[in-house]
Design a protein around this motif. Structure first.
Motif, mmCIF file in Angstrom:
data_model
loop_
_atom_site.group_PDB
_atom_site.id
_atom_site.type_symbol
_atom_site.label_atom_id
_atom_site.label_comp_id
_atom_site.label_asym_id
_atom_site.label_seq_id
_atom_site.Cartn_x
_atom_site.Cartn_y
_atom_site.Cartn_z
ATOM 1 N N ASP A 207 0.825 -1.205 0.000
ATOM 2 C CA ASP A 207 0.000 0.000 0.000
ATOM 3 C C ASP A 207 0.865 1.264 0.000
ATOM 4 O OD1 ASP A 207 -2.778 1.182 0.346
ATOM 5 O OD2 ASP A 207 -1.784 2.034 2.098
ATOM 6 N N LEU A 208 1.946 1.272 0.791
ATOM 7 C CA LEU A 208 2.854 2.416 0.825
ATOM 8 C C LEU A 208 3.557 2.604 -0.510
ATOM 9 C CD1 LEU A 208 4.466 1.914 4.356
ATOM 10 C CD2 LEU A 208 2.754 3.605 3.711
ATOM 11 N N ASP A 209 3.968 1.498 -1.114
ATOM 12 C CA ASP A 209 4.660 1.574 -2.393
ATOM 13 C C ASP A 209 3.730 2.124 -3.476
ATOM 14 O OD1 ASP A 209 7.062 0.928 -4.018
ATOM 15 O OD2 ASP A 209 5.698 -0.465 -5.007
ATOM 16 N N ASN A 210 2.473 1.673 -3.469
ATOM 17 C CA ASN A 210 1.501 2.188 -4.442
ATOM 18 C C ASN A 210 1.243 3.677 -4.229
ATOM 19 O OD1 ASN A 210 1.163 -0.277 -5.711
ATOM 20 N ND2 ASN A 210 -0.541 -0.894 -4.412
ATOM 21 N N SER A 214 1.757 7.077 -7.017
ATOM 22 C CA SER A 214 0.411 7.368 -7.515
ATOM 23 C C SER A 214 0.069 8.844 -7.610
ATOM 24 C CB SER A 214 -0.631 6.666 -6.621
ATOM 25 O OG SER A 214 -0.434 5.282 -6.606
ATOM 26 N N LYS A 215 1.049 9.718 -7.661
ATOM 27 C CA LYS A 215 0.745 11.141 -7.690
ATOM 28 C C LYS A 215 -0.134 11.498 -8.898
ATOM 29 C CE LYS A 215 2.864 15.732 -7.722
ATOM 30 N NZ LYS A 215 4.140 16.494 -7.678
ATOM 31 N N GLN A 216 0.267 11.074 -10.092
ATOM 32 C CA GLN A 216 -0.494 11.404 -11.290
ATOM 33 C C GLN A 216 -1.859 10.742 -11.277
ATOM 34 O OE1 GLN A 216 0.551 13.734 -13.267
ATOM 35 N NE2 GLN A 216 2.475 13.887 -12.114
ATOM 36 N N ARG A 226 -2.671 12.025 -0.791
ATOM 37 C CA ARG A 226 -2.473 11.865 0.648
ATOM 38 C C ARG A 226 -3.045 10.510 1.059
ATOM 39 N NH1 ARG A 226 -5.292 16.042 2.225
ATOM 40 N NH2 ARG A 226 -7.150 14.807 2.632
ATOM 41 N N ARG A 227 -2.493 9.919 2.098
ATOM 42 C CA ARG A 227 -2.965 8.627 2.606
ATOM 43 C C ARG A 227 -3.143 8.741 4.108
ATOM 44 N NH1 ARG A 227 -5.747 4.841 0.083
ATOM 45 N NH2 ARG A 227 -5.151 2.695 0.530
ATOM 46 N N GLU A 313 1.270 15.021 -0.599
ATOM 47 C CA GLU A 313 2.440 14.191 -0.322
ATOM 48 C C GLU A 313 2.663 14.055 1.187
ATOM 49 O OE1 GLU A 313 6.907 13.472 -2.189
ATOM 50 O OE2 GLU A 313 5.952 15.437 -2.367
ATOM 51 N N ARG A 314 1.582 13.733 1.870
ATOM 52 C CA ARG A 314 1.627 13.532 3.309
ATOM 53 C C ARG A 314 0.885 12.261 3.662
ATOM 54 N NH1 ARG A 314 1.859 18.720 2.142
ATOM 55 N NH2 ARG A 314 2.792 20.289 3.497
#
Length: 477
Positions: A207-210, A214-216, A226-227, A313-314
């Motif tokens: 999940d972290l890697d995805n 996944s910005k775009q 953001r997650r 990006e947080r």
């Protein structure tokens, strides 16, 4: 003959000394002349002064300020400059250079001479860039792009993570003067050291890697990049250590926020706007926000409101003991993406701890430990870790101490709640209420009944390790 040779040698040495002295004096004079000429020429040239403040008009962190700081601290001219600050780095042998207040450092780019000066003020520090007006149009834009490239390289090569906590600042600052103060983040926890089932850990890492890639994709969907994670379970089950390991995995800074220290919704919003990209915002004891001066609407806006959309990006991490006291709309999908349960220690977690603390993957006493766990006894991972840490020099003694402690907890359990008007203490609440089956109204559950119910509860949890709800999912560790 010998006297003539000695006299010739002395004359030669004297002449060599005179020549060297004259050369050095000329070199020194030349350097001074060059410096004076530059100062004089600057007096007769028009210069433009550009300021790069630490905070923007909305009291948010100015990311260009951080990039300029990284760039200037890497310049050779800073090392040769007077009054430069020296700090120790992450490793004992690392020395970090930093520009001092009111210090000026000179840089050259495309044959243009650029001066930087750092000044401090009540609203934060500020860099002043001085450049000739005739050079500005030709140099400034590519120079700033050059700073971006170099600072990114420094970040990727050697990024020192930092832990930020809110503190009261200068009286001249806005919103009560509360700002973040950072220190090096050196927590040793990693995903490998976290006692958690391997399949759950793999799901989290995926999940972290995805998320990082996944910005775009987020922008194409019109979503903020953001997650958010919810960590819930009893005290001592590893929630804070997991948050630290998550930050280490992402190489993100950590902003640690205690809602009880926040005066109002406005201050909470102000602190959120001051956070930087590539950071974990850790909110501990989130289930107690109802006892603070914050409103439910203010907390929900903090989680996914318009202001929070400015903070991409947080990763937001909320920890709590139980979800029962939180309104469902606060924990709905979109505000919380991933729910991770941190239970009391079971046999699988025990083996992970034994491998980390004692260096053993198998032991003759493991079967006895498994039998005690299956009887319904339990401890928190923190309690078992402490027993192993104290007895780490003798794995057998450490495991025996854990068995003894587990057997102590398997005695009749007092129901959490109130019986006879007095608060009852015992093992953590497993969902039993004061109206459940009790032995003679004494407020204690029969030992055999507790064992059977706990076995059934553990079996059901293992069969439903992941439950998807809309775009959020729940992980039971």
């Amino acid at each position: 003959m010998e006297f003539r040779q000695l006299f010739s040698t002395i004359i030669l040495i004297v002449l060599t000394g005179i020549i060297v002295k004259l050369f050095l004096n000329r070199t020194i004079r030349t350097a001074k002349l060059i410096r004076w000429w530059r100062l004089l020429s600057e007096k007769f040239h028009d210069h433009q002064f550009l300021k790069i403040p630490e905070l923007n008009d909305n009291s948010q962190q100015n990311h260009l300020f951080r990039r300029v700081s990284l760039y200037l601290n890497s310049l050779q001219s800073l090392e040769d400059s007077d009054n430069t600050n020296l700090f120790s780095g992450v490793n004992p042998n690392d020395i970090v250079l930093s520009l001092n207040d009111n210090q000026t450092v000179v840089d050259t780019f495309l044959d243009a001479r650029i001066r930087w000066t750092l000044t401090s003020r009540a609203g934060g520090a500020c860099f002043t860039l001085t450049i000739r007006k005739r050079d500005k149009r030709r140099v400034l834009r590519p120079y700033l792009q050059h700073i971006h490239v170099v600072s990114d390289e420094i970040d990727s090569r050697k990024r020192e993570l930092r832990l930020f906590t809110p503190v009261s600042g200068f009286s001249g600052e806005v919103s009560g003067g509360v700002r973040w103060r950072g220190v090096p983040f050196t927590h040793p926890a990693t995903m490998e050291t976290i006692a958690m089932e391997i399949d759950i850990k793999n799901k989290i890492n995926l999940d972290l890697d995805n998320f990082l890639k996944s910005k775009q994709f987020y922008h194409r969907l019109g979503k903020v990049w953001r997650r958010s994670y919810l960590l819930y379970g009893p005290s001592g089950t590893g929630k804070s250590s997991f948050a630290a390991a998550l930050a280490k995995t992402l190489s993100y800074d950590v902003y640690n926020l205690e809602l009880s220290s926040i005066s109002d919704d406005s201050e909470l919003k102000h602190l959120l706007l001051q956070t930087t990209p590539r950071s974990v915002i850790l909110v501990e004891d989130f289930d107690k926000f109802g006892t603070t001066r914050l409103t439910a609407s203010g907390v929900m806006n903090f989680m996914d409101g318009v202001v929070s959309s400015c903070c991409e990006e947080r990763v937001m991490v909320f920890t709590m003991t139980t979800k029962d006291e939180i309104a469902p709309e606060i924990l709905r999908p979109g505000r919380i993406d991933v729910h991770i349960h941190f239970p009391m220690c079971d046999f699988n977690n025990f083996k992970c701890l034994a491998s980390s603390y004692l260096g053993v993957k198998e032991h003759k006493l493991f079967s006895h430990v498994e039998e005690v766990f299956s009887s319904g006894a339990t401890l928190s991972p923190a309690e078992i870790s402490e027993l192993m840490l104290v007895n780490r020099n003798s794995p057998s003694r450490a495991i025996k101490s854990v068995i003894t402690a587990l057997q102590t907890t398997s005695s009749p359990v007092v129901v959490a709640g109130s019986v006879g008007g007095e608060s009852c203490k015992g093992t953590p609440d497993h969902g039993f209420k004061s109206g459940d089956s009790v032995d003679g109204g004494s407020g204690t559950l029969r030992k055999d009944g507790v064992k059977e119910i706990k076995k059934l509860y553990g079996l059901l949890r293992r069969k439903s390790s992941i439950c998807r709800v809309s775009d959020s999912f729940v992980l039971d560790s």
